[in-house]
Design an enzyme around this catalytic site. Structure first.
Site, short mmCIF file in Angstrom:
data_model
loop_
_atom_site.label_atom_id
_atom_site.label_comp_id
_atom_site.label_asym_id
_atom_site.label_seq_id
_atom_site.Cartn_x
_atom_site.Cartn_y
_atom_site.Cartn_z
CG HIS A 47 -1.94 -1.12 1.18
ND1 HIS A 47 -2.40 -1.74 2.32
CD2 HIS A 47 -2.54 -1.75 0.14
CE1 HIS A 47 -3.27 -2.68 1.98
NE2 HIS A 47 -3.36 -2.72 0.66
CG ASN A 71 -4.58 -10.95 15.14
OD1 ASN A 71 -4.94 -10.49 16.22
ND2 ASN A 71 -4.86 -10.34 13.98
CB ALA A 79 3.62 -9.22 16.60
C1 BV8 Z 1 -9.19 -2.03 -4.70
C2 BV8 Z 1 -2.94 2.72 2.72
C3 BV8 Z 1 -10.08 -2.18 -6.84
C4 BV8 Z 1 -3.55 4.02 3.12
C5 BV8 Z 1 -4.69 1.03 2.94
C6 BV8 Z 1 -16.55 -4.58 0.21
C7 BV8 Z 1 -16.11 -5.87 0.45
C8 BV8 Z 1 -14.79 -6.24 0.16
C9 BV8 Z 1 -13.91 -5.31 -0.39
C10 BV8 Z 1 -14.35 -4.05 -0.63
C11 BV8 Z 1 -15.65 -3.67 -0.33
N1 BV8 Z 1 -15.78 -2.35 -0.65
C12 BV8 Z 1 -14.61 -1.90 -1.15
C13 BV8 Z 1 -13.74 -2.93 -1.13
C14 BV8 Z 1 -12.34 -2.89 -1.62
C15 BV8 Z 1 -11.45 -2.18 -0.60
C16 BV8 Z 1 -11.53 -2.88 0.74
O1 BV8 Z 1 -10.93 -3.93 0.93
N2 BV8 Z 1 -12.27 -2.27 1.70
C17 BV8 Z 1 -12.38 -2.86 3.03
C18 BV8 Z 1 -12.43 -1.74 4.08
C19 BV8 Z 1 -13.65 -3.73 3.06
N3 BV8 Z 1 -10.13 -2.29 -1.12
C20 BV8 Z 1 -9.64 -1.33 -1.92
O2 BV8 Z 1 -10.22 -0.31 -2.19
C21 BV8 Z 1 -8.28 -1.65 -2.53
N4 BV8 Z 1 -8.34 -1.37 -3.93
O3 BV8 Z 1 -9.92 -2.90 -4.33
O4 BV8 Z 1 -9.18 -1.55 -5.97
C22 BV8 Z 1 -10.18 -1.40 -8.07
C23 BV8 Z 1 -10.67 -2.06 -9.18
C24 BV8 Z 1 -10.80 -1.35 -10.34
C25 BV8 Z 1 -10.43 -0.01 -10.39
C26 BV8 Z 1 -9.91 0.63 -9.29
C27 BV8 Z 1 -9.80 -0.07 -8.10
C28 BV8 Z 1 -7.20 -0.78 -1.94
C29 BV8 Z 1 -7.11 -1.04 -0.45
C30 BV8 Z 1 -5.90 -0.29 0.12
C31 BV8 Z 1 -6.34 0.71 1.15
N5 BV8 Z 1 -5.17 1.35 1.77
N6 BV8 Z 1 -3.60 1.63 3.44
C32 BV8 Z 1 -3.24 4.37 4.55
O5 BV8 Z 1 -2.74 3.53 5.32
O6 BV8 Z 1 -3.49 5.55 4.89
S1 BV8 Z 1 -5.43 -0.22 3.81
C33 BV8 Z 1 -5.10 -0.08 5.47
O7 BV8 Z 1 -5.73 -1.21 6.04
C34 BV8 Z 1 -3.65 -0.22 5.90
O8 BV8 Z 1 -2.74 -0.50 4.87
C35 BV8 Z 1 -3.72 -1.43 6.86
O9 BV8 Z 1 -2.53 -2.04 7.06
C36 BV8 Z 1 -4.69 -2.19 6.10
C37 BV8 Z 1 -5.29 -3.44 6.51
O10 BV8 Z 1 -5.69 -3.37 7.83
P1 BV8 Z 1 -4.83 -4.21 8.88
O11 BV8 Z 1 -3.39 -4.03 8.60
O12 BV8 Z 1 -5.35 -5.60 8.88
O13 BV8 Z 1 -5.15 -3.41 10.21
P2 BV8 Z 1 -6.39 -3.61 11.17
O14 BV8 Z 1 -6.38 -2.48 12.15
O15 BV8 Z 1 -7.62 -3.88 10.35
O16 BV8 Z 1 -6.05 -4.97 11.96
C38 BV8 Z 1 -4.96 -5.02 12.85
C39 BV8 Z 1 -4.93 -6.41 13.42
O17 BV8 Z 1 -3.79 -6.51 14.28
C40 BV8 Z 1 -6.14 -6.77 14.25
O18 BV8 Z 1 -6.59 -8.07 13.87
C41 BV8 Z 1 -5.60 -6.81 15.69
O19 BV8 Z 1 -6.25 -7.80 16.44
C42 BV8 Z 1 -4.17 -7.18 15.47
N7 BV8 Z 1 -3.25 -6.74 16.51
C43 BV8 Z 1 -3.37 -5.66 17.34
N8 BV8 Z 1 -2.28 -5.61 18.15
C44 BV8 Z 1 -1.47 -6.67 17.81
C45 BV8 Z 1 -2.08 -7.38 16.77
N9 BV8 Z 1 -1.55 -8.47 16.20
C46 BV8 Z 1 -0.35 -8.89 16.69
N10 BV8 Z 1 0.31 -8.26 17.69
C47 BV8 Z 1 -0.21 -7.15 18.27
N11 BV8 Z 1 0.43 -6.54 19.27
#
Ligand code: BV8
Length: 240
Positions: free
Chosen positions: A116, A206, A224
């Site tokens: 990303h 996780n 982690a």
């Molecule tokens: C695309 C950069 C297509 C920016 C980021 C409906 C259903 C499914 C998908 C979609 C939908 N509607 C839209 C979509 C697609 C969408 C998407 O997936 N949306 C999600 C919200 C449902 N995806 C997109 O738009 C992607 N592009 O699909 O393009 C397309 C096709 C044609 C033409 C054009 C386009 C692009 C997605 C990229 C978004 N950008 N980041 C920024 O950071 O500012 S994503 C963002 O979320 C970060 O990169 C982050 O890393 C990422 C994923 O989240 P996680 O890393 O998993 O973080 P999260 O907080 O969720 O979880 C943390 C975990 O850690 C938890 O489980 C927690 O328990 C655990 N944890 C906590 N502490 C610890 C730990 N684990 C271990 N040790 C610890 N100590």
């Protein structure tokens, strides 16, 4: 649920050649970087999905840049944690991260694919040129010398991850004998779909429940920073 010792025993039974480490925001949580979807959330009352979009940037570039500058400051002041440092000891491993914080490289990991983008790279919205800018901007939103707005060089929701990046990541995961899936909620697509290409041993680390609990071979419900150092020790012994 698997204990750290059970994960280590499984690693010791592997004909271990390649390792891929796949990470999300949770690997940086113990560095003090808020995750996206945990209770502490990322910023004020906004959701990442509301701010990390081209539409939000077009509507209010100053607000989006205020959010990114807040995160850039937090990350500049943060340090890699024990998980980043342990992963960096796997010198030949490919690290595929969803994170844009650059902490894997700062810890010393040499082969990092940032799905990303990177929060310290910016892109001119007119010329498309990118540059690294680590220091705080004197004013927001920042502009290129050509006068056009600069944007963070990251993949926003609704934007594509470059196909070459996806293909390179799938190629590596399909061939790895061990995949560590660390600190991701598995919600964001297409990044989350990469995990399913693993034919080797997949281990999720996780503390919370995620969709990977049903698709990874083993699940270590630990932070982690606790689980990764001993797991990396076992991997290094097995690779010798
Ligand atoms: C695309 C950069 C297509 C920016 C980021 C409906 C259903 C499914 C998908 C979609 C939908 N509607 C839209 C979509 C697609 C969408 C998407 O997936 N949306 C999600 C919200 C449902 N995806 C997109 O738009 C992607 N592009 O699909 O393009 C397309 C096709 C044609 C033409 C054009 C386009 C692009 C997605 C990229 C978004 N950008 N980041 C920024 O950071 O500012 S994503 C963002 O979320 C970060 O990169 C982050 O890393 C990422 C994923 O989240 P996680 O890393 O998993 O973080 P999260 O907080 O969720 O979880 C943390 C975990 O850690 C938890 O489980 C927690 O328990 C655990 N944890 C906590 N502490 C610890 C730990 N684990 C271990 N040790 C610890 N100590």
């Amino acid at each position: 649920m698997t204990s750290i010792d059970e994960a280590i025993a499984a690693i010791r039974n592997l004909a271990l050649e390649r390792v891929v480490v796949y990470t999300g925001a949770g690997v940086s949580a113990e560095s003090g970087i808020p995750t996206f979807r945990d209770a502490d959330g990322l910023w004020r009352t906004f959701r990442a999905e509301d701010l990390a979009t081209p539409e939000a940037f077009a509507r209010d570039p100053a607000l989006v840049w205020e959010w990114y500058e807040w995160r850039r400051k937090l990350i500049r002041e943060a340090k890699p944690n024990a998980a980043h440092d342990a992963i960096a000891r796997l010198h030949d491993a490919l690290v595929i991260t969803q994170n844009i914080d650059g902490l894997h490289a700062r810890a010393g990991s040499e082969h990092v694919t940032e799905l990303h983008g990177n929060i310290f790279r910016v892109c001119c919205t007119r010329e498309g040129t990118t540059s690294t800018r680590r220091d705080a901007f004197p004013e927001l939103p920042p502009r290129c010398s050509c006068g056009a707005l600069l944007r963070p060089d990251v993949v926003w929701f609704g934007e594509r991850i470059p196909m070459e990046t996806i293909e390179r990541s799938v190629h590596a995961i399909e061939r790895t004998s061990l995949l560590l899936v660390i600190g991701t909620s598995g919600i964001v697509y297409p990044a989350s779909s990469l995990v399913h290409f693993c034919h080797g041993l997949s281990i999720e680390i996780n503390p919370d429940m995620t969709p990977f609990r049903s698709s990874c071979d083993l699940v270590v419900a630990e932070k982690a920073g606790t689980a990764i150092p001993p797991i990396v020790d076992a991997i290094l012994e097995q690779l010798r």
